[in-house]
Design an enzyme around this catalytic site. Structure first.
Site, PDB file in Angstrom:
ATOM      1  N   HIS A 184     102.667  17.019  47.408  1.00 38.72           N
ATOM      2  CA  HIS A 184     103.161  16.456  48.668  1.00 38.72           C
ATOM      3  C   HIS A 184     103.935  17.483  49.475  1.00 38.72           C
ATOM      4  O   HIS A 184     103.891  17.495  50.698  1.00 38.72           O
ATOM      5  CB  HIS A 184     104.056  15.246  48.392  1.00 38.72           C
ATOM      6  N   GLU A 411      78.971  21.464  48.559  1.00 34.07           N
ATOM      7  CA  GLU A 411      80.169  21.751  47.762  1.00 34.07           C
ATOM      8  C   GLU A 411      79.796  22.200  46.357  1.00 34.07           C
ATOM      9  O   GLU A 411      80.657  22.568  45.567  1.00 34.07           O
ATOM     10  CB  GLU A 411      81.028  20.491  47.633  1.00 34.07           C
ATOM     11  N   ASP A 435      85.755  22.716  47.085  1.00 27.90           N
ATOM     12  CA  ASP A 435      84.971  22.404  45.891  1.00 27.90           C
ATOM     13  C   ASP A 435      83.935  23.480  45.603  1.00 27.90           C
ATOM     14  O   ASP A 435      83.664  23.794  44.452  1.00 27.90           O
ATOM     15  CB  ASP A 435      84.292  21.042  46.043  1.00 27.90           C
ATOM     16  N   CYS A 482      84.306  22.904  56.472  1.00 24.49           N
ATOM     17  CA  CYS A 482      85.470  22.029  56.601  1.00 24.49           C
ATOM     18  C   CYS A 482      86.453  22.190  55.450  1.00 24.49           C
ATOM     19  O   CYS A 482      87.385  21.420  55.335  1.00 24.49           O
ATOM     20  CB  CYS A 482      85.038  20.576  56.744  1.00 24.49           C
TER      21      CYS A 482
HETATM   22  C1  PEP Z   1      86.104  20.642  50.161  1.00 19.78           C
HETATM   23  O1  PEP Z   1      85.821  20.421  48.979  1.00 19.78           O
HETATM   24  O2  PEP Z   1      86.168  21.787  50.649  1.00 19.78           O
HETATM   25  C2  PEP Z   1      86.413  19.534  51.070  1.00 19.78           C
HETATM   26  C3  PEP Z   1      86.581  19.740  52.346  1.00 19.78           C
HETATM   27  O3  PEP Z   1      86.568  18.303  50.511  1.00 19.78           O
HETATM   28  P1  PEP Z   1      87.897  17.854  49.696  1.00 19.78           P
HETATM   29  O4  PEP Z   1      88.921  18.924  49.833  1.00 19.78           O
HETATM   30  O5  PEP Z   1      88.329  16.556  50.284  1.00 19.78           O
HETATM   31  O6  PEP Z   1      87.339  17.717  48.308  1.00 19.78           O
HETATM   32 MG    MG Z   2      85.345  18.424  48.406  1.00 18.08          MG
END
Ligand code: PEP
Ligand code: MG
Length: 574
Positions: A184, A411, A435, A482
């Site tokens: 957090h 991912e 990921d 992302c």
């Molecule tokens: C990622 O894995 O890069 C992603 C954007 O998803 P999360 O971080 O929510 O797993």
């Molecule tokens: Mg992810």
């Protein structure tokens, strides 16, 4: 000069003198209570109530994500199961202080054992316990010191209640000894744009008054810096301030090629801030964050309300919503009910949704209804896709349920390696580098001991990104990024050089990335990418790209400095 390694949050640089968070209250004594259990229970519940109300009030003052976190803490303070634990100890004639201490510690240990997202919430429970015990003893709530001078705060792990209300005129930066990138403290620091480094184990040796430079972009703390290092850091602080004041326009390269900059959101609450910081839409809406506390699947109506609220903030703009990514560090009670030995490799993401297809259908239906009721440009995508068949399945189902644009997240290395065939089955790809790095380097992204492997600069990760970029270009399909990698200003340029057509990130990173993209043409971005790809490891890839970037620009690109070149190789193996 000593250099301490940690995990930087954001791109900030801060200079200041250390002030350590006061040590926690001593452990309450185990002597038998002189009061009867009912009197002790009255004391305990009264203090728990005062603490819950105080946390609620702090939440209201802070607003946003902080409010959600503090409300969750307020609920912990009066959790009925915890009160039962306390009561049973009081009947063994413990003092209220001791009973509260032990009951909370039992719960904390259970959360730690669960690991992942819940494990990182354990510090929240410790904080609540400290507050209740302080109240029982008539002591002030433990918290951040408030001296006359501004300072760099060093703490084991800051409680959400403290992070949320940090006085940013006084706290120049934050160093925590514990905590991971998804604690957090990190989430709130990112949201409040506090210059911070978490998980800096060696910071335990810092003493009050030590002068430090926090270099979040490079994940280091320089202790007793030289005059030259101080001058460099000051120049970077000034350059960053100037960039924050620069006019906000759409993301584009030096040669004018557009690279839309989008925001990552977990609820509609952050939308206004993202728009103010120039987000050109949403590149990742993490829907599971809306339902982390739900014990049963949300109804279509409940979901539609949430989605409409968010879509209304982005009229005419692209919004990419991800189907529930449940499992591993983000378990949802109504989707992940079986215990798994290795949940990151288990029934997570699209796999979990297919196992409960009614939940997926309901979510896509709610999204289609929200789309019809608003005028954002809604795209949907599936998390954790690992096969061509899965990509075809999700795309067909989303189209069948009325969603016009459906894509997949890349991912898992298998999806990157077969990106051409996956993209042939779907409308777009969005690369989740968090990921993708975890699975490429085989290093749990939640585990501090292997955090050094979680570096998206690793050329193995970049090569996979390049596969997806090339497939997107040859098929004429969009490829976004992302994951957190898109928030690193120099890496963002490399990702574009590898074929990313949009970048999505925490809103606080938009200004730095926008400025960095404007420094390079597409051809230059490709050169940076080519240099990074030839490296053996993450640090040398970053160093190679930095060196080329320097040759193109007179000033260092955002968030990178000469110290990068001296950072030891991270995440590489013999
Ligand atoms: C990622 O894995 O890069 C992603 C954007 O998803 P999360 O971080 O929510 O797993
Ligand atoms: Mg992810």
């Amino acid at each position: 000069m000593i250099e301490l390694q940690g995990i930087g949050i954001g791109q900030g640089v801060a200079i200041g003198r250390v002030l350590r968070m006061p040590e926690p209250l001593p452990e309450p004594v185990t002597t038998r209570s002189t009061l009867d259990p009912d009197a002790e229970l009255a004391r305990a519940t009264a203090s728990m109530h005062v603490v819950a109300e105080d946390l609620e009030a702090r939440g209201e003052r802070a607003g946003g994500t902080a409010q959600e976190v503090l409300e969750a803490q307020a609920m912990m303070a009066e959790d009925p199961t915890l009160i039962e634990e306390v009561t049973s100890r009081l009947h063994k004639h413990q003092t209220a202080e001791r009973a509260v201490f032990e009951a909370f510690a039992t719960f904390r240990d259970q959360m730690l054992a669960l690991g992942g997202y819940l494990g990182e919430r354990a510090a929240d429970l410790d904080d609540v316990a400290q507050r209740v015990i302080a109240n029982l003893g008539g002591l002030p709530a433990p918290g951040v010191p408030d001296p006359a001078e501004a300072f760099v705060l060093v703490a084991h792990d800051l409680a959400p209640a403290d992070t949320a209300l940090l006085n940013l005129d006084k706290v120049l930066g934050l160093i925590t000894i514990d905590g991971g990138p998804t604690s957090h403290t990190a989430i709130l620091a990112r949201e409040k744009s506090i210059t911070a480094i978490v998980g800096t184990h060696a910071a335990a040796q810092l003493a009050d008054g030590d002068e430090v430079i926090i270099d979040a972009a490079n994940g280091i703390v320089l202790v007793a810096p030289s005059a030259k290092q101080l001058a460099e850091a000051r120049a970077r602080i000034l350059a960053r301030e100037a960039r924050a004041l620069a006019p906000i326009g759409p993301g584009r390269l030096k040669d004018g090629i557009p690279v839309p900059l989008l925001a990552n959101l977990g609820s509609a609450d952050g939308a206004a801030k993202a728009v103010a910081l120039g987000a050109e839409g949403v590149g990742l809406f993490r829907t599971e964050f809306l339902f982390l506390d739900s014990t049963s699947a949300p109804t279509v109506t409940q979901q539609r309300e949430q989605y409409e609220r968010m879509l209304r903030e982005f009229p005419g703009q692209k919004v990419v919503v991800r189907a529930l990514d449940a499992g591993a560090d983000k378990p949802l009670a109504f989707l992940n009910d079986a215990a798994e030995e290795n949940p990151a490799l288990g029934l997570r993401g699209l796999r979990a949704l297919r196992a409960s297809e009614d939940i997926l259908r309901e979510q896509l239906t709610a999204l289609a209804e929200a789309d019809a009721a608003t005028d954002a440009d809604l795209w949907v995508m599936a998390p954790m896709v690992s096969t061509v068949e899965e990509a075809a399945y999700f795309t067909a189902l989303a189209h069948e349920l009325g969603l016009k644009t459906a894509g997949v997240m890349v991912e898992v290395p298998s999806a990157a390696l077969l990106a051409d065939r996956i993209l042939a089955q779907t409308d777009f790809a969005s690369i989740g580098t968090n990921d993708l790095t975890q699975y490429t380097l085989a290093a749990d992204r939640m585990l501090g001991s292997v955090a050094a492997f979680q570096d998206p600069w690793h050329p193995a990760v970049l090569r996979l990104v390049g596969e997806v970029g090339a497939a997107g270009a040859s098929l004429g399909k969009p490829v976004g990024v992302c994951g957190e990698a898109a928030a690193d200003p120099l890496l963002a340029v490399v990702l574009v050089g590898l074929g990313a057509t949009t970048l999505s990130m925490s809103a606080s990173a938009l200004a730095d990335v926008r400025a960095s993209l404007a420094d390079f043409t597409l051809e230059q971005a490709r050169h940076l990418a080519a240099a990074a790809l030839t490296a053996d490891g993450a640090a040398s890839a970053r160093a190679a790209a930095t060196a080329i970037a320097h040759s193109y620009t007179s000033t260092a690109p955002t968030g990178t400095g000469p110290t990068v070149l001296t950072t030891p190789e991270r995440g590489t193996q013999k």
